[in-house]
Design an enzyme around this catalytic site. Sequence first.
Site, short mmCIF file in Angstrom:
data_model
loop_
_atom_site.label_atom_id
_atom_site.label_comp_id
_atom_site.label_asym_id
_atom_site.label_seq_id
_atom_site.Cartn_x
_atom_site.Cartn_y
_atom_site.Cartn_z
N TYR A 1 0.57 -1.14 0.25
CA TYR A 1 -0.14 0.68 0.20
C TYR A 1 0.83 0.92 0.05
O TYR A 1 -0.05 2.21 -0.12
CB TYR A 1 -0.66 -0.20 1.46
CG TYR A 1 -1.27 -1.21 1.45
CD1 TYR A 1 -2.99 -1.63 1.02
CD2 TYR A 1 -1.37 -1.37 3.34
CE1 TYR A 1 -3.59 -2.98 1.71
CE2 TYR A 1 -1.73 -2.89 3.60
CZ TYR A 1 -3.10 -3.59 2.85
OH TYR A 1 -3.47 -4.50 3.45
N CYS B 1 15.26 -11.01 -1.97
CA CYS B 1 15.66 -11.05 -2.82
C CYS B 1 14.42 -9.61 -3.80
O CYS B 1 14.28 -11.24 -4.51
CB CYS B 1 16.26 -12.20 -3.37
SG CYS B 1 17.44 -11.96 -4.87
N1 LLP Z 1 -14.41 -5.20 10.79
C1 LLP Z 1 -14.53 -5.46 9.46
C2 LLP Z 1 -15.18 -5.57 8.62
C3 LLP Z 1 -13.23 -5.39 8.72
O1 LLP Z 1 -12.83 -5.94 6.98
C4 LLP Z 1 -12.16 -5.15 8.74
C5 LLP Z 1 -10.96 -4.61 8.01
C6 LLP Z 1 -12.95 -4.12 10.71
C7 LLP Z 1 -13.44 -4.12 11.27
C8 LLP Z 1 -11.61 -3.64 11.25
O2 LLP Z 1 -10.42 -2.29 10.98
P1 LLP Z 1 -9.68 -1.66 11.44
O3 LLP Z 1 -10.38 -0.84 12.43
O4 LLP Z 1 -8.85 -1.90 11.54
O5 LLP Z 1 -9.58 -0.03 10.60
N2 LLP Z 1 -4.04 -5.16 5.66
C9 LLP Z 1 -4.52 -3.18 5.65
C10 LLP Z 1 -6.39 -3.09 6.18
C11 LLP Z 1 -7.49 -3.96 5.90
C12 LLP Z 1 -8.17 -3.99 7.00
C13 LLP Z 1 -9.65 -5.34 6.33
N3 LLP Z 1 -10.89 -4.84 7.26
C14 LLP Z 1 -3.80 -2.54 6.61
O6 LLP Z 1 -2.81 -3.65 6.93
O7 LLP Z 1 -3.66 -1.76 5.93
#
Ligand code: LLP
Length: 431
Positions: free
Chosen positions: A334, A361
């Site tokens: 990202y 790598c």
């Molecule tokens: N609830 C649902 C249904 C979700 O899909 C997510 C995150 C959350 C709660 C929690 O969201 P948060 O509070 O953490 O923003 N891998 C990505 C983030 C993907 C988030 C996916 N869903 C990153 O590293 O930024």
Amino acid sequence: MLHENLGVNEKGHLTFAGADVVTLAEKYGTPLMLLDEMRIRKTIRTYKQALEENFGAGSYPLFASKALCFKGIYRLAAEEGIGIDTVSVGEIYTAKAAGFDLKKAYFHGNNKTDADIRYAVENGVGTFVVDNEDELRALESYLAAAGKKQDILLRITPGIDPHTHKAIVTGSVDSKFGSAIETGQAEGITRLALSLPHIVLKGFHCHVGSQIFDIDPFTEAADIMLRFIAYIAANTGYTAEVLNLGGGLGVKYVEGQPVLDYAAVIREMAAVIKLRAAEIGCALPHILLEPGRSLVADAGITLYTVGSVKTITGYKSYVSVDGGMPDNPRYALYEAPYTVLLASKADAPSDFKCSVVGRCCESGDILQENVTLPKPVRGDILAVLCTGAYNYAMASNYNRIPRPAVVWVNEGADTLAIRRETYEDMTRLEV
Ligand code: LLP
């Protein structure tokens, strides 16, 4: 300093949650992830208290455990008395192994297999967040055969325009998640759920996105969902008890980003949501939030040992560390911004512009570009801040690099949370 749990001691070393990070790097080796236990507990308490105070008993946070999943965090969630959002049997299994009461678990996901459904029902997962009609029918047929009933929420896509809020994609109509109000499918799946004898519909869920600093997407989503709830009540007589507004509140990764006061944000959200509910004439359901990032991101930092430092004459300098995209793929995926500090010389002037890169790598193995540090030398300890969310959880063994150890730091005292992966661990599945 980016967050108040960071400092510099008399040796010029970075401190984190009261501990000298250079000492911890020597003790546990690098790469190493540190987690500030009290910071996580405090943020959980802030959410818990703010939800209860502003929306009443029955409104509480669920930790979105995709952000950081291991037994210790589920134990902590259990001690703090909050629920959890899980997205796979792997997460449910880990929570169960930690002794977490699965009645407080919500099971998400847009493609739960028959085996997932069976596992979750057999293990007493409290609530399914059902994504689509296929899943609803599969769940009903499993429950009918097993002679059981199951509480569910339905995942609805409120259809917030992603052009207005760039960071938001998961709540739009064209999404792999949920059933859209706009197309009539949300109403359809609600009517279906109400007609199925083994399904107990408790309410609705939506999630608009992640790393959001503004309350408007949440209040806008709540407004749409409350109108939907009122419409359903008027047309079917069904009153939703629960509205889960998902996760998504933002965290400061770098200077220039705000620090959100989650208590104040929830208070503001509540004021708007209550007003809208009154205007719409909809009884206010219990409100759930599913914070992931905001509970753990700034409670984590990652330490690395500096290896090669090289300057390409006329171009730029590269500082290579002993980790990289295997323990933190977020820049590669990202271009995620991070604050990088030279932890072993934290009080030295920063005048060396460089890219901090990993040991894989692959050219894309970058932790951060355009960083300015005191000039590092081989053996220095470097810290990447705000790595508690979606780092360990997304870590891999790419290039056969073992995953780091994770250590709790609690007001200066350290305890191992996850041991460092060994080469033997990495080959143990291979026949
Ligand atoms: N609830 C649902 C249904 C979700 O899909 C997510 C995150 C959350 C709660 C929690 O969201 P948060 O509070 O953490 O923003 N891998 C990505 C983030 C993907 C988030 C996916 N869903 C990153 O590293 O930024």
